[in-house]
Design a protein around this motif. Structure first.
Motif, PDB file in Angstrom:
ATOM      1  N   TYR A 298      -1.734  14.185   3.348  1.00  0.00           N
ATOM      2  CA  TYR A 298      -1.942  13.064   2.451  1.00  0.00           C
ATOM      3  C   TYR A 298      -3.050  13.413   1.475  1.00  0.00           C
ATOM      4  O   TYR A 298      -4.027  14.053   1.828  1.00  0.00           O
TER       5      TYR A 298
ATOM      6  N   ARG B 295       0.843   5.874   0.078  1.00  0.00           N
ATOM      7  CA  ARG B 295       0.145   7.138   0.245  1.00  0.00           C
ATOM      8  C   ARG B 295       0.994   8.232  -0.372  1.00  0.00           C
ATOM      9  O   ARG B 295       2.217   8.165  -0.348  1.00  0.00           O
TER      10      ARG B 295
ATOM     11  N   GLN C  29       0.853  -1.177   0.000  1.00  0.00           N
ATOM     12  CA  GLN C  29       0.000   0.000   0.000  1.00  0.00           C
ATOM     13  C   GLN C  29       0.893   1.232   0.000  1.00  0.00           C
ATOM     14  O   GLN C  29       2.051   1.175   0.424  1.00  0.00           O
TER      15      GLN C  29
ATOM     16  N   ALA D  31      -6.077  12.156  -0.739  1.00  0.00           N
ATOM     17  CA  ALA D  31      -6.998  11.022  -0.710  1.00  0.00           C
ATOM     18  C   ALA D  31      -7.258  10.491  -2.110  1.00  0.00           C
ATOM     19  O   ALA D  31      -7.312  11.243  -3.073  1.00  0.00           O
TER      20      ALA D  31
ATOM     21  N   ARG E 101       2.000  12.149  -0.170  1.00  0.00           N
ATOM     22  CA  ARG E 101       2.014  13.258   0.769  1.00  0.00           C
ATOM     23  C   ARG E 101       2.608  14.468   0.079  1.00  0.00           C
ATOM     24  O   ARG E 101       3.618  14.365  -0.603  1.00  0.00           O
TER      25      ARG E 101
END
Length: 187
Positions: free
Chosen positions: A30, A19, A17, A32, A21
């Motif tokens: 972060y 993310r 996974q 979405a 930033r």
């Protein structure tokens, strides 16, 4: 007879996974709904030279670095951070004046894993452990696909696609993974 593999065995080759930033604030926010990030690659060109009078043997040295653009895909209905950034870059290109939003931004791609250490137990509450980060320097939106091909008969998700040109990336040093504390008996 083959050895059975435990159900919770760590697979180091699986997809992790991640993310995205952005460094718009001190802590970083972060973004979405970013579905894919691709193009985190670099190529180094060669500069060739020959010895004086000897054209049979060439010497190649590393010369020019080419950073490939990043491609981001994000669901349209989730977060408008990337779309606002693209509009700010377009406004800057059109007028030459800096808008309220920054045009060039530093990005961090954080890769997460629930089992960051082979002996680690996943933290409570679904929190993962960050195992690697990449710092992308001075990125700006160079291509924007605001809408995908619209087809009323298809059951696809509408995605915003951005291509980001940047001035390079580097891996952030890995966090130190410590072994779980064990209580040793006192003599």
């Amino acid at each position: 007879m083959p050895t059975p593999v435990p159900a919770n065995a760590r697979n180091p080759l699986r997809t992790f996974q991640f993310r995205l930033r952005m460094s718009t604030s001190a802590a970083g926010d972060y973004v979405a709904g970013v579905r894919t990030v691709s193009g985190l690659s670099v190529s180094v060109g060669a500069y060739e030279t020959w010895e004086g009078g000897n054209n049979l043997h060439r010497y190649a040295q590393p010369h020019k670095v080419n950073w490939e653009p990043l491609v981001l895909e994000q669901g349209l209905a989730l977060d408008d951070t990337l779309e606002r950034w693209a509009r700010a870059v377009l406004e800057f290109a059109r007028t030459g004046k800096a808008p309220g939003e920054p045009v060039k931004r530093d990005l961090f791609i954080d890769v997460w894993d629930a089992y960051a250490h082979p002996t680690a137990v996943p933290p409570p509450g679904g929190m993962e452990a960050r195992i690697r980060s990449f710092h992308v320097h001075n990125a700006w939106v160079s291509k924007l696909h605001a809408l995908p091909k619209l087809d009323a008969m298809a059951g696809e998700v509408a995605l915003l696609t951005l291509e980001l040109t940047h001035e390079g990336w580097e891996p952030v040093p890995r966090p130190v993974l410590s072994m779980p504390a064990t209580s040793l008996p006192t003599p």
